[in-house]
Motif scaffolding. Sequence first.
Motif, short mmCIF file in Angstrom:
data_model
loop_
_atom_site.label_atom_id
_atom_site.label_comp_id
_atom_site.label_asym_id
_atom_site.label_seq_id
_atom_site.Cartn_x
_atom_site.Cartn_y
_atom_site.Cartn_z
N ALA A 32 0.84 -1.19 0.00
CA ALA A 32 0.00 0.00 0.00
C ALA A 32 0.87 1.25 0.00
CB ALA A 32 -0.94 0.00 1.20
N ALA A 33 2.11 1.11 0.48
CA ALA A 33 3.05 2.25 0.43
C ALA A 33 3.66 2.36 -0.95
CB ALA A 33 4.14 2.08 1.48
N THR A 96 -0.12 11.15 -7.32
CA THR A 96 -1.46 11.47 -6.80
C THR A 96 -1.44 12.82 -6.09
OG1 THR A 96 -1.99 9.13 -6.54
CG2 THR A 96 -3.24 10.68 -5.19
N THR A 97 -0.41 13.05 -5.28
CA THR A 97 -0.32 14.30 -4.53
C THR A 97 -0.30 15.50 -5.47
OG1 THR A 97 0.87 13.20 -2.76
CG2 THR A 97 1.10 15.58 -2.88
N HIS A 125 -6.17 10.19 3.12
CA HIS A 125 -4.71 10.36 3.16
C HIS A 125 -4.41 11.87 3.19
CE1 HIS A 125 -0.60 10.38 1.52
NE2 HIS A 125 -0.54 9.08 1.78
N ALA A 127 -2.61 13.57 1.49
CA ALA A 127 -2.57 14.14 0.13
C ALA A 127 -3.94 14.64 -0.30
CB ALA A 127 -2.06 13.10 -0.86
N ASN A 178 -6.30 3.78 2.58
CA ASN A 178 -4.97 3.18 2.65
C ASN A 178 -4.66 2.64 4.05
OD1 ASN A 178 -4.63 5.78 3.85
ND2 ASN A 178 -2.43 5.58 3.56
N ASP A 203 -9.76 9.82 -5.19
CA ASP A 203 -8.37 9.43 -5.02
C ASP A 203 -8.31 7.92 -5.21
OD1 ASP A 203 -5.96 8.53 -4.11
OD2 ASP A 203 -6.00 9.58 -2.19
N ALA A 205 -5.63 6.08 -5.66
CA ALA A 205 -4.28 5.55 -5.42
C ALA A 205 -4.33 4.11 -4.91
CB ALA A 205 -3.54 6.43 -4.42
N SER A 226 -1.38 6.98 -8.70
CA SER A 226 0.09 7.05 -8.79
C SER A 226 0.67 5.86 -9.54
CB SER A 226 0.71 7.05 -7.39
OG SER A 226 0.44 8.26 -6.74
N LYS A 229 2.34 2.75 -7.34
CA LYS A 229 1.48 1.78 -6.65
C LYS A 229 0.86 0.77 -7.62
CE LYS A 229 -0.02 4.78 -2.83
NZ LYS A 229 1.16 4.85 -1.98
N HIS A 366 1.47 6.31 11.07
CA HIS A 366 0.08 6.76 10.88
C HIS A 366 -0.33 6.71 9.42
CE1 HIS A 366 1.92 10.45 9.61
NE2 HIS A 366 2.41 10.69 10.80
N HIS A 367 0.58 6.24 8.55
CA HIS A 367 0.26 6.03 7.14
C HIS A 367 -0.34 7.27 6.48
CE1 HIS A 367 0.79 2.17 8.90
NE2 HIS A 367 -0.41 2.12 9.41
N CYS A 368 0.12 8.45 6.90
CA CYS A 368 -0.40 9.71 6.35
C CYS A 368 -1.90 9.84 6.55
CB CYS A 368 -0.07 9.87 4.87
SG CYS A 368 1.67 10.06 4.56
#
Lengths: 426, 162
Positions: A32-33, A96-97, A125, A127, A178, A203, A205, A226, A229, A366-368
């Motif tokens: 997922a990252a 994506t960002t 997220h 982003a 995510n 989103d 992603a 993105s 991913k 915290h995975h953003c």
Amino acid sequence: MSLLDTESIRRDFPVLKRNVTGGQPLIYLDNAASTQRPQAVIDAMDECYLHYYSNVHRGIHTLSEESTRAYESARETTREFLNAASAREVIFAAGTTAAINTVARSWGDANVSAGDVILLLISEHHANIIPWHQLAARTGCRVEFIPIDENFEISDETVAEYLERFRPKMFAFAAASNTLGSEYPVQRWTSMAKQYGATVLIDAAQAAPHHQIDVQQWDADFVVFSGHKVCGPTGIGVLYGKEAMLDAMPAFLGGGGMILNVTTEGFTTHELPEKFEAGTPPIVEAIGLAAALKYLTAIGMENIHAHERILGARTDAGLREIDGVRVIGPTADKKGGINSFVIEGVHAHDVSQFLDGRGVAVRAGHHCTMPLHQAIGVTATARASCYLYNTTEEVDQLLAAVADVRAKFARSGRRRRSRRPVGPNA
Amino acid sequence: MPHPQDSNNDQDIYQEHVLDHYEDPYNRGHLASATHAHDGKNPLCGDKIHVDLRLDSDGRVAEAWFDGDGCVISQASASMLLEAIEGKTIEEVEKFSAEDMLSLFGPQLTPNRQKCCLLSWKVLQGALKRPVGTEAAPSVTEDDDEVEPKTSFGGPSLEEEQ
């Protein structure tokens, strides 16, 4: 639903052959990252650099013509992948960002004013939060969040209630969370939001890598994802926008490639998609992205989804059986291959470090998604996320390692030893 | 089920003395008679450390206490640090460098985990400059550059994703 032929798929990914800590095989569950690259993507990018790389849309020479053809062909492959009506609707962005920032700056500044509401999910997220906070600072609009319930879910009724209460100018949400792993009903929520006249951004992603996407069926105004991913390169992502929306929006980044004419007084912008692609674009990355999309499509997006759902459900079920483990997410039938969890009395970083000792790569932190973690009341979670190359054996090894974590860090009446000497002069 | 990789060895960052400090920390709690105090956190992982000091008239750290929340590395390193510096002069504590902190901790840490280990060191250095009762100064955060190790520690962020 059945599993993929992972033995064959794993041969396509060179990095999966390597060993990590203590010579153990790599168990990569941090998809997922970012995902790993198949040889086909590496080869497509090498091929360009080795044989025909040049800048695009500029030179009247053989290499530039060939590079331009490959770059535009990558756009067509991406259009097909999304089932967009036209390649003019496919903008290559840095990720994506960058894509969401482009919408917030261009569409947002032109259409949003004080008092308007941007509606998000609490699980977004960063982003898909910060660009809207920044828009709020510029325009005086407000950012509102739809909460999750005690089962980490968001019902249609809650979405309807928030749409009714805020009548947002923009409803922007991730097709899949995510952190929670939840897969949301994109088409239904988009259609609900449209009834209130909201513009909708998805989103994707965490969706584009895992299942079929049809942007015309979704009917959202913007869809972003993105490259890295979806087994593609870093540094590239996609901003899909309905042609009428993109046409009406002002250009965001100014520079070479996005203009028709420049004078000492001003400029006129190019047509779509170049209007939003200022500067030398990510040429080789686009070629790599197209190779990745073709690779995944050949395996079949729905086959990939089925595989991940089986592994995700096995992970979910196994984690729930381990003493002291709490799964942070809904039940397996509502999510894909992502499982976040906490272990009582052990910080997520220590969980991740321990698992690394067994060759298992997961994400900790915290995975953003800080607002989501605050809402749940945890500072950090560990997250295992699978993809098409993961196996049931790998899931079982993850579960065996997680089961051993508490024993390692459990309180066992330890006492500090003697005071240690100190410092440079000790 | 025991696993060969879990046993303590030179590569294991959770060596016995680290786990000892984690479970049985030195001076964990708050100090009512503190003359200096400071707190900070690592926003990336949520590690938090608060340090209370009582400096005496000879310019020594008469007492040093900490409280906090976070991973084994951040909490055990705080315990080791306060145990080590209590009784030292302010000058000695100021001279105690980030490198000294990492060597006090012991096991080799990757750049990302060095941040966990250095949090209490940064908060301690900040506390020396913050008498209790004065205007509250901003907390030390991982990005804070008020006290920076001379050598650059810490790798790329653990958290950025897209």
